[in-house]
Design an enzyme around this catalytic site. Sequence first.
Site, PDB file in Angstrom:
ATOM      1  CE  LYS A 189      -3.913  -2.189   2.206  1.00 37.07           C
ATOM      2  NZ  LYS A 189      -4.913  -2.423   3.406  1.00 37.07           N
ATOM      3  CG  ASN A 240      -2.842 -17.771  -0.879  1.00 40.96           C
ATOM      4  OD1 ASN A 240      -2.310 -16.769  -0.666  1.00 40.96           O
ATOM      5  ND2 ASN A 240      -2.980 -18.801   0.108  1.00 40.96           N
ATOM      6  CG  ASP A 254      -4.892 -25.683   2.884  1.00 34.74           C
ATOM      7  OD1 ASP A 254      -5.401 -24.577   2.263  1.00 34.74           O
ATOM      8  OD2 ASP A 254      -5.117 -25.486   4.410  1.00 34.74           O
TER       9      ASP A 254
END
Length: 405
Positions: free
Chosen positions: A84, A105, A175
């Site tokens: 950011k 992800n 996973d």
Amino acid sequence: MTYSDSSNSALPLEGMRVLSFCHYLQGPAAAQYLADMGADVIKVEPTKGAFERHWAGAEAFIDDVSAFFLSANRNKRSLALDLKNPDSAEILEKLIATADVILENYRPGVMDRLKLGYEAVAKIKPDIIYVSATGFGADGPLRDRPGQDLLIQARAGLISASGSEPTATGFAVVDQHGAALLAMGIAAAYAGKLKTGKGTRIESSLFNAGIDLQTESLTLYYSSGQSAKAFERHPNVGTWFHEAPYGVYALNDAYVAISLNPVARIAEALSSASISEVASKNAYKDRDLVAATVAKELQSWRFEDLAKAFDAAGVWYERVSNYDDLRFDPQALHNGVFSTLALKGGDATLVNHPLKYDGRVPEMRMPPPGLGEHSQSILSDLGFSADQIGQFTTSGAVVTGQPLE
């Protein structure tokens, strides 16, 4: 542990560069498979570190190093970057221009808000392989639901199909399978890129991975017109679709798993009159009766004696091992399954790459990195001067760090 120099032996994915914007397990594990195969994986993580640095199941930390992080981050380089911070845009543009693969992800929409979505990245690198791994998919009615392993097991039917009562798998099975599927898809897309020069947009979901795990079971269920009643079975029977005695049974001193075997063979091996009496039954339709009969017979047997009887009769079986058994299993040792990583606070045991290439398991070229351990060298390789790198660190866009001890 010593770390190998990959220049001594070529690995399948040498030359591929992957930017991994991943946390938790699925994404990091997928990137680790690629890194093991020779890809240059740069783990782009927040300046405070990816989630898996700060959490570990069973509170498994060696000093302040998360065993969860160690499990899925070897052979990678770490770039700690505040996505950011306005200063990060220049870094990312140069970095993306060098990449073959973007792997992320985050929840759907997050990368777009960070101006790192597919369209934005493709403007910088038109031949990019852009890979998104989500919980349920990039769109659809469940798009925004949390995609965590246990929840996927529940939604995908895996829990209802496991055990005579709904039973969760004892590890993050979805996973890990999702990670393997991701690595497979990326490797295939990279092979295509080498031939055609074109990139690929890949979308993966844990939900689909949880369903894919059950390909055999689901095909049998839907194709044979079954109902939920099919899942009701004796607790010793391993699956809803196998005939007895397929399952797990208690012995006097251990547990044994019995695979597909004619009931008559079990009876003969054990010289059991009671099992002989049910040998003519339908081993699927009458599986509860067969399983109960076998279970009663086996409860007084010791494993050593049972193994001799089963081996002589050609019965398929295995003793049920626990993790303590597995760590020193002779086949696991022969296959080179485990390795030890020395840290200041003690030794960590890691699971190695599962495949061999030309007879060899890929070695650990680099241990799991410290946060921002490679930030400075990566930026330098991109052409940034020492002064510029200093400005990035001063502004908080970049964090540099040291190796894990």
